[in-house]
Design an enzyme around this catalytic site. Structure first.
Site, PDB file in Angstrom:
ATOM      1  N   SER A   1       0.812  -1.219   0.000  1.00  0.00           N
ATOM      2  CA  SER A   1       0.000   0.000   0.000  1.00  0.00           C
ATOM      3  C   SER A   1       0.846   1.269   0.000  1.00  0.00           C
ATOM      4  O   SER A   1       0.518   2.243  -0.690  1.00  0.00           O
ATOM      5  CB  SER A   1      -0.938   0.009   1.210  1.00  0.00           C
ATOM      6  OG  SER A   1      -1.775  -1.119   1.206  1.00  0.00           O
TER       7      SER A   1
ATOM      8  N   HIS B   1       0.723   4.828   4.432  1.00  0.00           N
ATOM      9  CA  HIS B   1       0.172   5.381   3.188  1.00  0.00           C
ATOM     10  C   HIS B   1       0.704   6.789   2.939  1.00  0.00           C
ATOM     11  O   HIS B   1       1.134   7.108   1.823  1.00  0.00           O
ATOM     12  CB  HIS B   1      -1.352   5.410   3.260  1.00  0.00           C
ATOM     13  CG  HIS B   1      -1.973   4.050   3.314  1.00  0.00           C
ATOM     14  ND1 HIS B   1      -3.320   3.845   3.553  1.00  0.00           N
ATOM     15  CD2 HIS B   1      -1.436   2.816   3.140  1.00  0.00           C
ATOM     16  CE1 HIS B   1      -3.578   2.554   3.530  1.00  0.00           C
ATOM     17  NE2 HIS B   1      -2.453   1.914   3.298  1.00  0.00           N
TER      18      HIS B   1
END
Length: 389
Positions: free
Chosen positions: A294, A345
């Site tokens: 991610s 992220h």
């Protein structure tokens, strides 16, 4: 049809193109042209129409049509602006009353204080209209003089062909930007993470903490003991099939776009640096065991944002609004849903943006900017590691 007004129409279009406007829409007969600029904050959109207007009723209907299009255009714009300008070039004015139609600009509903302003330039008010237009666009409108013995129709046609050729060349240059590279590492990274997932399942399960640690997941105590490779290995690990599936789809769609934009080796560098920054972000702000692509995938969002800093008009014309919307939605989702490593992220997003600034876009070297970005990237990484250790 009046040759001088035909020439004036194309001279106006040429003027706006020289002011770094670009054609975004053109009618089949080239008598209606919409132009856009992301550099002119006051008047980002201009429409120029060549039509000999007989009656004010036609003018009213066409203004309403153009206003509706302007409403749609301004909805996708993020930055504030002051006016959208609508210009008619007509040999003569309408035979009935028409001045009241353009006396006051029309408000645009979605933007505070933004208006849709119309000018009607005819053979009797050219100089006055150009002066008024100059005040609105805040740039002197100086049109080239034409020698009296030159046919204005011939000159207008020549200018038209020059403008259309430049528009085609611009379109081709922009198309090639999205087709610079062929996806190679996108497929390699997808295959690698699927292979590692199968090995983890065979070794005891991808959700088993012991297996995750064995294969290199981010585990703060072992990183602090010197296992530095754990800043990179989590990029290729996934916890459960759904995690793998979602990241594989995201990597496929984003990776294809970014690798075509930047080329394979730049993409390789961006992906790994973004993954590293994502792991560093997770290392600094969360103590839980974590893994996944991610952070690196958010780095691909960062690479697209960097593309937007170099080609702002093309970015917002194509993918910009969607990319920004997806970033916001994913970050909000990470805040609201427990168990999502938002620090990873955000770290990946920053890392991808910085890595893109280091390698820059193909055929667009900017050494000063690249060196500055390299120094910022190294400093940010060093600071993060210093704090973490």
């Amino acid at each position: 049809m009046n040759g001088k007004m035909e020439l004036l129409f194309w001279q106006l279009v040429y003027f706006f193109i020289k002011q770094r406007y670009r054609i975004i829409q053109m009618s089949n007969h080239s008598h209606e042209i919409w132009l856009e600029s992301l550099e002119n904050k006051h008047v980002p959109i201009v429409r120029v129409v060549r039509y000999d207007i007989d009656w004010s009723q036609w003018l009213k209907r066409d203004m309403e049509y153009a206003w509706r299009i302007a409403e749609q255009i301004q909805k996708r714009r993020i930055r504030r602006f002051r006016e959208i300008v609508n210009i008619y070039v007509s040999t003569y004015p309408p035979v009935d009353d028409w001045e009241f139609l353009i006396e006051k600009p029309l408000p645009l509903s979605q933007k505070r204080n933004a208006v849709f302003r119309t000018f009607l330039i005819h053979s009797g008010n050219v100089n006055m209209s150009l002066q008024q237009l100059t005040e609105i666009v805040q740039t002197p409108i100086v049109l080239p003089t034409v020698v009296n013995d030159i046919d204005p129709f011939f000159e207008a046609e020549r200018l038209k062909q020059d403008i259309l050729r430049e528009a085609r060349e611009q379109h081709e240059r922009e198309r090639r930007l999205f087709e610079y590279g062929k996806p190679v590492f996108t497929y390699i990274f997808i295959a690698l993470q699927v292979l590692v997932f199968l090995l983890m399942e065979w070794s005891g399960g991808s959700t088993n903490p012991a297996v995750l640690i064995q294969y290199g997941a981010k585990f703060n105590p072992l990183i602090q003991e010197g296992e530095w490779w754990r800043f990179f290995t989590p990029i290729f690990l996934h916890i459960g099939f759904l995690h793998l599936l979602m990241n594989t789809f995201a990597l496929y769609y984003l990776g294809m776009t970014v690798e075509r934009l930047y080329g394979s080796w730049r993409f390789f560098f961006i992906y790994l640096i973004a993954g590293f920054f994502g792991t560093v972000g997770s290392f600094l702000f969360t103590t839980s065991l974590s893994a996944g692509a991610s952070g690196a995938i958010f780095g691909l969002f960062g690479a697209l944002l960097y593309f937007g800093t170099v080609y702002r008009h093309l970015f917002f014309q194509t993918i910009g609004t969607n990319i920004i919307g997806l970033i916001i939605i994913n970050l909000l989702f990470g805040i609201m849903v427990p168990g999502i490593d938002n620090a990873g992220h955000i770290g990946g997003l920053i890392g991808g943006f910085l890595a893109s600034g280091i390698v820059h876009l193909p055929n667009h070297l900017d050494w000063k900017r690249q060196v500055r970005t390299l120094l910022v990237t190294v400093s940010a990484a060093a600071l993060g590691l210093y704090i973490g250790f």
